[in-house]
Scaffold this active site. Sequence first.
Site, short mmCIF file in Angstrom:
data_model
loop_
_atom_site.label_atom_id
_atom_site.label_comp_id
_atom_site.label_asym_id
_atom_site.label_seq_id
_atom_site.Cartn_x
_atom_site.Cartn_y
_atom_site.Cartn_z
N GLY A 67 0.79 -1.23 0.00
CA GLY A 67 0.00 0.00 0.00
C GLY A 67 0.82 1.28 0.00
O GLY A 67 0.33 2.32 0.45
N ASN A 70 1.56 3.03 -2.57
CA ASN A 70 0.86 3.99 -3.45
C ASN A 70 -0.37 4.55 -2.76
O ASN A 70 -0.69 5.74 -2.91
CB ASN A 70 0.50 3.33 -4.78
CG ASN A 70 1.68 3.29 -5.72
OD1 ASN A 70 2.05 4.32 -6.29
ND2 ASN A 70 2.29 2.13 -5.87
N ARG A 72 -14.18 -16.68 -10.32
CA ARG A 72 -13.92 -15.28 -10.61
C ARG A 72 -15.21 -14.48 -10.76
O ARG A 72 -15.34 -13.36 -10.28
CB ARG A 72 -13.08 -15.16 -11.88
CG ARG A 72 -12.81 -13.71 -12.27
CD ARG A 72 -12.21 -13.58 -13.64
NE ARG A 72 -11.01 -14.37 -13.78
CZ ARG A 72 -9.83 -14.01 -13.28
NH1 ARG A 72 -9.71 -12.89 -12.63
NH2 ARG A 72 -8.78 -14.76 -13.46
N ARG A 95 -4.89 -8.76 -8.88
CA ARG A 95 -5.99 -9.64 -9.19
C ARG A 95 -6.57 -9.14 -10.50
O ARG A 95 -6.86 -7.94 -10.63
CB ARG A 95 -6.99 -9.51 -8.04
CG ARG A 95 -8.30 -10.13 -8.22
CD ARG A 95 -8.36 -11.50 -7.64
NE ARG A 95 -9.52 -12.15 -8.22
CZ ARG A 95 -9.66 -13.45 -8.34
NH1 ARG A 95 -8.71 -14.24 -7.90
NH2 ARG A 95 -10.73 -13.95 -8.90
N ILE A 96 -6.68 -10.03 -11.48
CA ILE A 96 -7.22 -9.63 -12.78
C ILE A 96 -8.73 -9.54 -12.67
O ILE A 96 -9.38 -10.46 -12.15
CB ILE A 96 -6.79 -10.62 -13.87
CG1 ILE A 96 -5.27 -10.54 -14.06
CG2 ILE A 96 -7.52 -10.33 -15.17
CD1 ILE A 96 -4.70 -11.61 -14.97
N ASN A 154 -5.40 2.30 -13.02
CA ASN A 154 -4.38 1.40 -12.47
C ASN A 154 -3.02 2.07 -12.62
O ASN A 154 -2.82 2.90 -13.49
CB ASN A 154 -4.40 0.08 -13.26
CG ASN A 154 -3.40 -0.93 -12.74
OD1 ASN A 154 -3.27 -1.11 -11.52
ND2 ASN A 154 -2.68 -1.58 -13.63
N HIS A 164 0.89 0.83 -13.31
CA HIS A 164 1.63 -0.35 -13.76
C HIS A 164 3.12 -0.01 -13.79
O HIS A 164 3.50 1.05 -14.30
CB HIS A 164 1.14 -0.78 -15.14
CG HIS A 164 1.84 -2.00 -15.64
ND1 HIS A 164 1.55 -3.26 -15.19
CD2 HIS A 164 2.87 -2.14 -16.51
CE1 HIS A 164 2.35 -4.13 -15.77
NE2 HIS A 164 3.16 -3.47 -16.57
N SER A 169 3.40 3.72 -15.44
CA SER A 169 2.31 4.31 -16.22
C SER A 169 1.03 4.27 -15.41
O SER A 169 0.72 3.26 -14.78
CB SER A 169 2.06 3.51 -17.51
OG SER A 169 3.24 3.31 -18.24
N GLU A 187 -8.74 -5.76 -21.79
CA GLU A 187 -7.43 -6.35 -22.10
C GLU A 187 -6.40 -5.88 -21.07
O GLU A 187 -6.27 -4.68 -20.79
CB GLU A 187 -6.99 -5.93 -23.51
CG GLU A 187 -5.84 -6.76 -24.03
CD GLU A 187 -5.30 -6.25 -25.37
OE1 GLU A 187 -4.16 -6.56 -25.70
OE2 GLU A 187 -6.04 -5.51 -26.07
N LEU A 188 -5.64 -6.83 -20.52
CA LEU A 188 -4.75 -6.56 -19.39
C LEU A 188 -3.66 -5.54 -19.73
O LEU A 188 -2.93 -5.71 -20.71
CB LEU A 188 -4.10 -7.88 -18.93
CG LEU A 188 -3.27 -7.79 -17.65
CD1 LEU A 188 -4.15 -7.52 -16.44
CD2 LEU A 188 -2.45 -9.06 -17.45
N ASP A 189 -3.57 -4.51 -18.89
CA ASP A 189 -2.52 -3.49 -19.01
C ASP A 189 -2.48 -2.82 -20.38
O ASP A 189 -1.43 -2.37 -20.83
CB ASP A 189 -1.14 -4.07 -18.67
CG ASP A 189 -1.07 -4.61 -17.25
OD1 ASP A 189 -1.78 -4.07 -16.38
OD2 ASP A 189 -0.30 -5.56 -17.01
N GLN A 218 9.24 2.84 -7.97
CA GLN A 218 8.20 3.12 -6.97
C GLN A 218 8.26 4.56 -6.48
O GLN A 218 7.21 5.17 -6.24
CB GLN A 218 8.28 2.13 -5.81
CG GLN A 218 7.61 0.80 -6.17
CD GLN A 218 7.04 0.07 -4.97
OE1 GLN A 218 7.51 0.26 -3.85
NE2 GLN A 218 6.05 -0.77 -5.20
C1 GAR Z 1 3.39 -1.11 -7.40
O1 GAR Z 1 4.75 -1.01 -7.73
C2 GAR Z 1 2.55 -1.23 -8.63
O2 GAR Z 1 3.10 -0.58 -9.74
C3 GAR Z 1 2.52 -2.72 -8.84
O3 GAR Z 1 2.44 -3.26 -7.56
C4 GAR Z 1 3.13 -2.42 -6.66
C5 GAR Z 1 2.29 -2.22 -5.42
O4 GAR Z 1 2.99 -1.54 -4.43
N1 GAR Z 1 1.39 -3.09 -9.62
C6 GAR Z 1 1.38 -4.10 -10.48
O5 GAR Z 1 2.34 -4.82 -10.66
C7 GAR Z 1 0.08 -4.31 -11.21
N2 GAR Z 1 0.19 -5.40 -12.13
P1 GAR Z 1 2.23 -0.87 -3.19
O6 GAR Z 1 1.30 -1.91 -2.61
O7 GAR Z 1 3.33 -0.52 -2.24
O8 GAR Z 1 1.50 0.35 -3.70
#
Ligand code: GAR
Length: 210
Positions: A12, A14, A65, A91-92, A107, A109, A136, A143-145, A171
């Site tokens: 968490g 972000n 799902r 989770r997709i 999102n 990525h 990004s 479609e994923l990402d 990060q």
């Molecule tokens: C982040 O770096 C984010 O970009 C990545 O997970 C991390 C979560 O960190 N997301 C993905 O890979 C999505 N496919 P956080 O829990 O410390 O925010």
Amino acid sequence: RLPVVVLISGNGSNLQALIDAERAGELPVELRAVVSSRGGAYGLERAAAAGIPTAVLRPKDYPDRERYDAALRDCLDRLNPGLVVLAGFMRILGDRFVAAFEGRLVNIHPSLLPAFRGLHTHERALAAGVAEHGCSVHYVIPELDAGPVIAQAAVAVEPDDTPQTLQQKVQAEEHRLYPLAVRWIAEGRVTMRDGRVWMDGQPLAVPPRL
Ligand code: GAR
């Protein structure tokens, strides 16, 4: 203030960046709730410390799902967010879920999309020998990402970088980028229409590098 629900699965960091930006008066949103797909996610503690209500919805409590997504949808419908922010939600989400929240689902990525969709982006960036890497923020489509990108931030890849050092550098940029991109949405400057990102009334040709 735009009501926002943040979806997490882990640390968490972000989420914390969004909380900090909101507290600093730099993000005109109401952080209405945090929903985690994992019970032990540290992000739940961050939310609690900030006084934000939390919920846990674990995939293993649902048979498939479809039903997980339906439960998540019910949960979000009750919270009625103007924007759903995926922040390390690992989770997709199925097509029906995504369709229900289209244009209100973003999102972050850890790559400069369209490069390195999917997992293990830092390892793959190193293996590919790219000179720059980054993150990004994008609208989510089925479609994923692959959804339209709102903004990106880049870091230089140095010869002595490892997946861990790259992750740290990326990060740090994520924590700057995500609050800014969410701010633009909250201010109404950024929207998604016809599958494209619009900024200040213009379709975005190239996502800004921040
Ligand atoms: C982040 O770096 C984010 O970009 C990545 O997970 C991390 C979560 O960190 N997301 C993905 O890979 C999505 N496919 P956080 O829990 O410390 O925010």
